[in-house]
Write a protein that holds these residues in place. Structure first.
Motif, PDB file in Angstrom:
ATOM      1  N   MET A 193       0.837  -1.179   0.000  1.00 33.13           N
ATOM      2  CA  MET A 193       0.000   0.000   0.000  1.00 33.13           C
ATOM      3  C   MET A 193       0.885   1.245   0.000  1.00 33.13           C
ATOM      4  N   ILE A 194       0.580   2.180  -0.879  1.00 28.24           N
ATOM      5  CA  ILE A 194       1.346   3.417  -0.990  1.00 28.24           C
ATOM      6  C   ILE A 194       0.767   4.446  -0.017  1.00 28.24           C
ATOM      7  N   THR A 195       1.660   5.073   0.741  1.00 30.00           N
ATOM      8  CA  THR A 195       1.263   6.094   1.697  1.00 30.00           C
ATOM      9  C   THR A 195       2.117   7.333   1.511  1.00 30.00           C
ATOM     10  N   ALA A 196       1.581   8.477   1.902  1.00 31.31           N
ATOM     11  CA  ALA A 196       2.297   9.752   1.819  1.00 31.31           C
ATOM     12  C   ALA A 196       2.509  10.284   3.229  1.00 31.31           C
ATOM     13  N   HIS A 197       3.676  10.904   3.445  1.00 29.76           N
ATOM     14  CA  HIS A 197       4.031  11.395   4.774  1.00 29.76           C
ATOM     15  C   HIS A 197       4.875  12.653   4.659  1.00 29.76           C
ATOM     16  N   VAL A 198       4.734  13.555   5.617  1.00 32.79           N
ATOM     17  CA  VAL A 198       5.708  14.626   5.801  1.00 32.79           C
ATOM     18  C   VAL A 198       6.810  14.018   6.651  1.00 32.79           C
ATOM     19  N   GLU A 199       8.032  14.140   6.181  1.00 36.76           N
ATOM     20  CA  GLU A 199       9.159  13.601   6.928  1.00 36.76           C
ATOM     21  C   GLU A 199      10.312  14.593   6.884  1.00 36.76           C
ATOM     22  N   SER A 200      11.335  14.313   7.640  1.00 31.03           N
ATOM     23  CA  SER A 200      12.519  15.158   7.680  1.00 31.03           C
ATOM     24  C   SER A 200      13.390  14.901   6.459  1.00 31.03           C
ATOM     25  N   PHE A 201      13.717  15.963   5.756  1.00 33.32           N
ATOM     26  CA  PHE A 201      14.629  15.859   4.617  1.00 33.32           C
ATOM     27  C   PHE A 201      15.989  15.340   5.085  1.00 33.32           C
ATOM     28  N   GLU A 202      16.522  15.968   6.115  1.00 34.29           N
ATOM     29  CA  GLU A 202      17.862  15.603   6.593  1.00 34.29           C
ATOM     30  C   GLU A 202      17.913  14.145   7.039  1.00 34.29           C
ATOM     31  N   GLU A 203      16.897  13.693   7.751  1.00 42.32           N
ATOM     32  CA  GLU A 203      16.891  12.318   8.242  1.00 42.32           C
ATOM     33  C   GLU A 203      16.699  11.296   7.120  1.00 42.32           C
ATOM     34  N   ASN A 204      16.160  11.720   5.981  1.00 45.19           N
ATOM     35  CA  ASN A 204      15.918  10.808   4.862  1.00 45.19           C
ATOM     36  C   ASN A 204      16.946  10.927   3.749  1.00 45.19           C
ATOM     37  N   LEU A 205      17.958  11.737   3.950  1.00 46.25           N
ATOM     38  CA  LEU A 205      18.915  12.004   2.877  1.00 46.25           C
ATOM     39  C   LEU A 205      19.578  10.735   2.352  1.00 46.25           C
ATOM     40  N   ASP A 206      19.923   9.809   3.224  1.00 46.02           N
ATOM     41  CA  ASP A 206      20.562   8.572   2.769  1.00 46.02           C
ATOM     42  C   ASP A 206      19.614   7.708   1.938  1.00 46.02           C
ATOM     43  N   TYR A 207      18.306   7.826   2.164  1.00 45.64           N
ATOM     44  CA  TYR A 207      17.316   7.076   1.385  1.00 45.64           C
ATOM     45  C   TYR A 207      16.984   7.792   0.076  1.00 45.64           C
ATOM     46  N   HIS A 262       5.961   2.768 -10.176  1.00 49.68           N
ATOM     47  CA  HIS A 262       4.732   3.074  -9.438  1.00 49.68           C
ATOM     48  C   HIS A 262       3.856   4.114 -10.140  1.00 49.68           C
ATOM     49  N   ARG A 263       4.225   4.464 -11.343  1.00 49.90           N
ATOM     50  CA  ARG A 263       3.394   5.391 -12.111  1.00 49.90           C
ATOM     51  C   ARG A 263       2.197   4.646 -12.676  1.00 49.90           C
ATOM     52  N   GLY A 264       1.094   5.365 -12.841  1.00 45.84           N
ATOM     53  CA  GLY A 264      -0.115   4.742 -13.358  1.00 45.84           C
ATOM     54  C   GLY A 264      -0.953   4.088 -12.277  1.00 45.84           C
ATOM     55  N   SER A 265      -0.467   4.154 -11.042  1.00 42.65           N
ATOM     56  CA  SER A 265      -1.181   3.534  -9.924  1.00 42.65           C
ATOM     57  C   SER A 265      -1.994   4.551  -9.126  1.00 42.65           C
ATOM     58  N   GLY A 266      -1.925   5.818  -9.519  1.00 45.11           N
ATOM     59  CA  GLY A 266      -2.579   6.875  -8.750  1.00 45.11           C
ATOM     60  C   GLY A 266      -1.657   7.504  -7.722  1.00 45.11           C
ATOM     61  N   ALA A 267      -0.390   7.070  -7.701  1.00 40.07           N
ATOM     62  CA  ALA A 267       0.545   7.586  -6.700  1.00 40.07           C
ATOM     63  C   ALA A 267       0.771   9.090  -6.852  1.00 40.07           C
ATOM     64  N   GLY A 268       0.840   9.579  -8.087  1.00 40.86           N
ATOM     65  CA  GLY A 268       1.028  11.011  -8.307  1.00 40.86           C
ATOM     66  C   GLY A 268      -0.141  11.820  -7.771  1.00 40.86           C
ATOM     67  N   PHE A 269      -1.360  11.334  -7.996  1.00 42.92           N
ATOM     68  CA  PHE A 269      -2.539  12.008  -7.457  1.00 42.92           C
ATOM     69  C   PHE A 269      -2.488  12.007  -5.933  1.00 42.92           C
ATOM     70  N   GLN A 270      -2.156  10.866  -5.379  1.00 45.02           N
ATOM     71  CA  GLN A 270      -2.072  10.738  -3.923  1.00 45.02           C
ATOM     72  C   GLN A 270      -1.035  11.709  -3.363  1.00 45.02           C
ATOM     73  N   LEU A 271       0.107  11.785  -4.027  1.00 43.27           N
ATOM     74  CA  LEU A 271       1.164  12.688  -3.587  1.00 43.27           C
ATOM     75  C   LEU A 271       0.675  14.125  -3.554  1.00 43.27           C
ATOM     76  N   PHE A 272       0.070  14.578  -4.653  1.00 45.30           N
ATOM     77  CA  PHE A 272      -0.296  15.987  -4.725  1.00 45.30           C
ATOM     78  C   PHE A 272      -1.518  16.339  -3.894  1.00 45.30           C
ATOM     79  N   LYS A 273      -2.418  15.412  -3.671  1.00 48.31           N
ATOM     80  CA  LYS A 273      -3.524  15.678  -2.748  1.00 48.31           C
ATOM     81  C   LYS A 273      -2.965  15.854  -1.333  1.00 48.31           C
ATOM     82  N   PHE A 274      -1.961  15.044  -0.986  1.00 49.54           N
ATOM     83  CA  PHE A 274      -1.318  15.166   0.318  1.00 49.54           C
ATOM     84  C   PHE A 274      -0.546  16.485   0.402  1.00 49.54           C
TER      85      PHE A 274
END
Length: 151
Positions: free
Chosen positions: A1-15, A94-106
């Protein structure tokens, strides 16, 4: 399941770093002249001052997409809190799955929570995603042009 989150840029830099070259290869112009070399310290400083909005898409915990925007009063319109998109990306798998819509609604929801009044986003013409923004109800407002002036 694809989920959207606000996260720390600095803490996610390695990912984030493994996705940036894929994003660059697919979308960047003048790759033979302009190497990928992000100023991560500037992003971290913006995050520390509250001006960076970093949203991630995850699939079963794996980072598969992101939105980076800068939130500040408009330079020409100081009374209008604005979010200006820097970059966004959804991994091709993951394109075509609605992920872009989910991202921008979030993104919209998070902007509203921050009091943002106007959101500016964009699409590369050579890898056009305008259809996404049009389906989300956004209006086209400007076209940018580029010319290489270096050596």
């Amino acid at each position: 399941m694809i989920t959207a989150h606000v996260e720390s840029f600095e803490e996610n830099l390695d990912y984030l770093k493994p996705l940036l070259p894929i994003h660059y290869q697919e979308l960047a112009l003048n790759q033979d002249k302009v190497p990928l070399s992000p100023q991560f310290d500037k992003y971290i400083a913006a995050e520390n001052s509250g001006e960076l909005l970093f949203i991630v898409l995850r699939n079963a915990g794996e980072l598969i997409g992101y939105f980076i925007g800068f939130v500040a009063p408009g330079l020409h319109y100081s009374t209008c809190l604005t979010c200006q998109m820097d970059i966004f990306y959804v991994h091709p798998d993951h394109r075509g799955s609605g992920a872009g819509f989910q991202l921008f609604k979030f993104v919209e929801d998070q902007c509203k929570k921050r009091g943002v009044q106007r959101l500016f986003v964009g699409s590369k013409l050579h890898k056009d995603a305008s259809w996404l923004f049009e389906r989300l109800g956004y209006s086209p407002v400007e076209t940018y042009y580029s010319v290489w002036l270096g050596d």
